[in-house]
Every structure is written in C-alpha cells, then in structure tokens.
Design an enzyme around this catalytic site. Structure first.
Site, PDB file in Angstrom:
ATOM      1  N   CYS A 176     -15.073  -1.639  86.424  1.00 11.95           N
ATOM      2  CA  CYS A 176     -14.731  -1.657  88.073  1.00 11.95           C
ATOM      3  C   CYS A 176     -14.213  -3.108  88.013  1.00 11.95           C
ATOM      4  CB  CYS A 176     -15.598  -1.242  89.014  1.00 11.95           C
ATOM      5  SG  CYS A 176     -17.286  -2.671  88.096  1.00 11.95           S
ATOM      6  N   ASP A 197     -12.336  -0.480  97.079  1.00 12.91           N
ATOM      7  CA  ASP A 197     -13.076   0.007  96.299  1.00 12.91           C
ATOM      8  C   ASP A 197     -12.694   1.037  95.086  1.00 12.91           C
ATOM      9  OD1 ASP A 197     -15.959   1.019  95.061  1.00 12.91           O
ATOM     10  OD2 ASP A 197     -16.364   1.631  97.116  1.00 12.91           O
ATOM     11  N   HIS A 223     -14.935   2.486  92.590  1.00 17.40           N
ATOM     12  CA  HIS A 223     -15.882   3.528  92.084  1.00 17.40           C
ATOM     13  C   HIS A 223     -15.636   5.185  93.298  1.00 17.40           C
ATOM     14  CE1 HIS A 223     -17.582  -0.719  92.550  1.00 17.40           C
ATOM     15  NE2 HIS A 223     -18.035  -0.392  91.173  1.00 17.40           N
TER      16      HIS A 223
END
Length: 401
Positions: free
Chosen positions: A81, A285, A287
């Site tokens: 990430c 994000d 993820h």
C-alpha cells in the site's frame, strides 16, 4: 500532437474488494457543508470534485503480474500500500510536469502521448521506471526485503533513486531529513551546472534539452535552467497520535499550489491524502486488489482501473498516524520554489499552528533544534509505545510544543 485512442472497456475483477463492486452508491458522498473543499492546491465546489479526483492517477494492489525479481511475489496485496501511495504521488508530479494541474482525464476520450508515457512508467513490469518491481527491488538497498511494508521515509528514498533513471522527465527529487529544508541543497540539485564555490556557471557534461531546445547550460538564464523539483519531507508530528498543534498547518499545506499531497495513513495501512474539507482529510485508498494490466500489441493501455471513478474516501484528521511525508513541487522556475518558501514562512505563523519543518538557507551545524522540547513518553502506556515503534522503524525527529 500525437494522440492514442482510449478504449472504453469493462473488465470483471475478482478480489477481496474488487473494482466492479465500487458503485457510486456504496460510497458516501461529500456532505452538504459551507466548508471549502481543497484538493492539491485548488478550491472546488461539490460539483467539480469528482472530475478532478478522477483525473488523478489511482494505483492499487494488483495481482498476477510478473514475479518480482523473477521468483518473488506476483501480487502486492497486504504489503504494497505505501509503495502504491508513492507511485500516486510521483505520478501526480509527472502529470504536473508534462500535462499541467488543470489536465482532465475523461473516460472514452483520446489520450495524449504524454499521458500514455506517464502511465507506462508505472505498469507492473520489471522494465517500467516506477513499477512495483522497481520500487520493491530498490527498497532492498534501504534495508527492506521484498514483500516487507514500507514507511514514508523508505518510499521517499526509493523514489529519489529511481527518478535518476527517468531522463524524459528530468525530475530533481530531494528528501529533506531532520525536519529541515535546506535551500542551498535544493539549488545545488536543481541547478547542478552552477558552481556554488565560485558563484559561476560550470560547463555541463553534455547538451541540456529544455523545451525541445539544445543549448549549453550557461547560455540560458538561471530561471530556465531550474530542473523540475519534487520535494519530499518525512515528518513525525507526534508520538502515537498527531499533535493537534500541527493540524491547521497540515491543512494549509493542501492549499498551496505547489502541493502534491501527503503519504501516510494509519499504522501499516497507507493512504494518499490529496486534500481536506472541514476536519476531514480526503484521500485515495490503494487497498483494492485488481488484476495486472497488460499492454496491448499496439502499445495502448486499458486505463479505466487507474482512475478512481467514485467519491473519494475521507477520515477525521485526528485519526492520521503522525508518521507522514509531505510532498511539494516546482516546475521549471526557481521563482516557484521561492514562492513556496514564502508560503512556508506564512504557515509558520498561521492561526497559532506549529511549523511542521524548518526552512533554512544553509545546512545548520546542529541536528537537533534546541528550541524544540523533547516529548517524554509515558512508559506506563505500553500499547501506545508498541504502536509507535511498529508503525515506522525509521528515524524521525519528534516535534512538540
């Protein structure tokens, strides 16, 4: 100008969280609020937000790419990430460099050659300048084995090393350590042909290409010879939680036109922060696991999955882990950097906030600012101390009132 055609294709992605499940209705839209929305140095009204955010490059976990190092992992799910956030922030720098802040991506529209070149630099394959393969392998030299989680400082150092090989963009990437931005160091990096010892121009090793023209370095004005700068400033804004004295200063950073955003997040969970509204940070994000994208025989790329087409995520600023890296840029003029420096000086007195870093003319003889008091950890709170050391094992200067 040469253009490539963008194909409007839809792919079925399967993963823990998949791209085709990212429906607009599943994401909370921006609330009705009189508060201004700031994204990477520009203020927006609610109707303009999605268009701007969709135009940012969105890099997420991928799967089924070439094994890293030939025998390594074929997916970065669970560990990549921060690497993906580093890609996003550098991609933003390249967009500013080659396309400009107001460039917009529109699905189904023809894409410029510069855009295709930028995206190619991040494709998940070993010979792309800023691929997950290159970042992971370069991180070994920073003490991080392939598959190990990075902190903001590590990814900053890796991006600095990789940018050297990108001759097309000619970025000058600088990582300011010890919470100190040294102007002299920036000038040496962005004007390498200037002999600072003699105060004169030094002969460059070869011809320098600027805006398509080949001329000797000393034949052009200093302003034209300023290499595009990407400035990364790793910081720790507290012990285990962000010190509230930095909140206003951090928000003001997103209002600067030179802002490329902030990489950080929560312990072992990184996000790319691009702005704020009220007391909430706006972020992209990484993820989400998506299949690796292969180049078509024509060299074109199915690029829908590289742009976030749903409302972005938000989190309260107090939830931010204090370990971050703030990033700024200046394009082709030294005056852009000097303007940024003046803005930093203004920030230091903004609304009683605490400066996040120091801006000095030359390298100070001391490494520790005597005006900064040390934080005294509460050793009875073992959980908070464990979180502090686990979230980032690199050296940071801890700032406090």
């Amino acid at each position: 100008m040469k253009y490539y055609h963008h194909y409007d294709l839809y792919c079925f992605f399967t993963a823990t969280l998949t791209y085709d499940t990212l429906r607009f209705g599943e994401f909370e839209d921006f609330p009705e609020t009189p508060e201004p929305v700031w994204i990477l140095g520009k203020q927006f009204n609610k109707d303009e937000i999605l268009s701007d955010i969709t135009s940012r490059m969105w890099f997420t976990y991928r799967k089924n790419f070439q094994p890293i190092g030939g025998t390594g992992p074929t997916s970065d799910t669970g560990w990549g990430c921060m690497l993906r956030c580093g890609q996003m922030i550098l991609a933003e720098a390249l967009i500013r460099r080659h396309l400009g802040r107001d460039w917009r991506w529109v699905r189904g529209q023809r894409q410029r050659e510069e855009y295709i070149s930028i995206l190619n630099a991040f494709i998940d394959k070993k010979d792309s300048y800023y691929s997950i393969h290159q970042i992971a392998q370069m991180g070994v030299g920073e003490g991080k084995s392939i598959g190990q989680w990075y902190g903001p400082n590590t990814v900053a150092q890796v991006l600095k090393k990789l940018a050297v090989f990108d001759k097309w963009s000619r970025l000058a990437v600088h990582v300011a350590m010890d919470n100190t931005v040294v102007i002299e160091e920036i000038k040496r990096l962005c004007m390498p042909w200037l002999d600072f010892e003699r105060g004169a121009c030094a002969e460059p090793e070869g011809p320098l290409e600027i805006n398509g023209c080949l001329e000797g370095a000393c034949a052009l004005a200093e302003e034209a010879l300023w290499k595009p700068l990407v400035l990364l400033i790793p910081l720790r804004l507290g012990l285990s939680d962000i010190n509230e004295a930095y909140i206003e200063t951090l928000k003001q950073c997103f209002m600067m036109p030179q802002s490329l955003g902030v990489i950080g997040g929560k312990p072992n969970s990184a996000h790319y922060f691009i702005g704020f509204v009220g007391e909430e940070l706006i972020y992209l994000d990484p993820h989400t696991t998506q299949p690796a994208v292969e180049l078509c025989e024509s060299g074109q790329i199915q690029d829908d999955s590289y742009h976030c087409q749903h409302p972005p995520c938000r989190m309260h600023i107090c939830e931010l882990d204090p370990s971050i890296a703030a990033v700024s840029s200046s394009r082709l003029k030294q005056s852009d950097f000097l303007l940024w420096g003046r803005s930093v000086d203004v920030l230091s007195t903004c609304r009683g906030g605490l400066p996040m870093f120091e801006l000095v003319d030359s390298q100070p003889s001391h490494l520790i600012n005597t005006e900064v008091l040390n934080l005294t950890p509460d050793f009875s709170d073992s959980d908070r101390l464990e979180r502090f050391f686990d979230s980032e094992d690199e050296e940071f200067e801890i700032l406090s009132l």
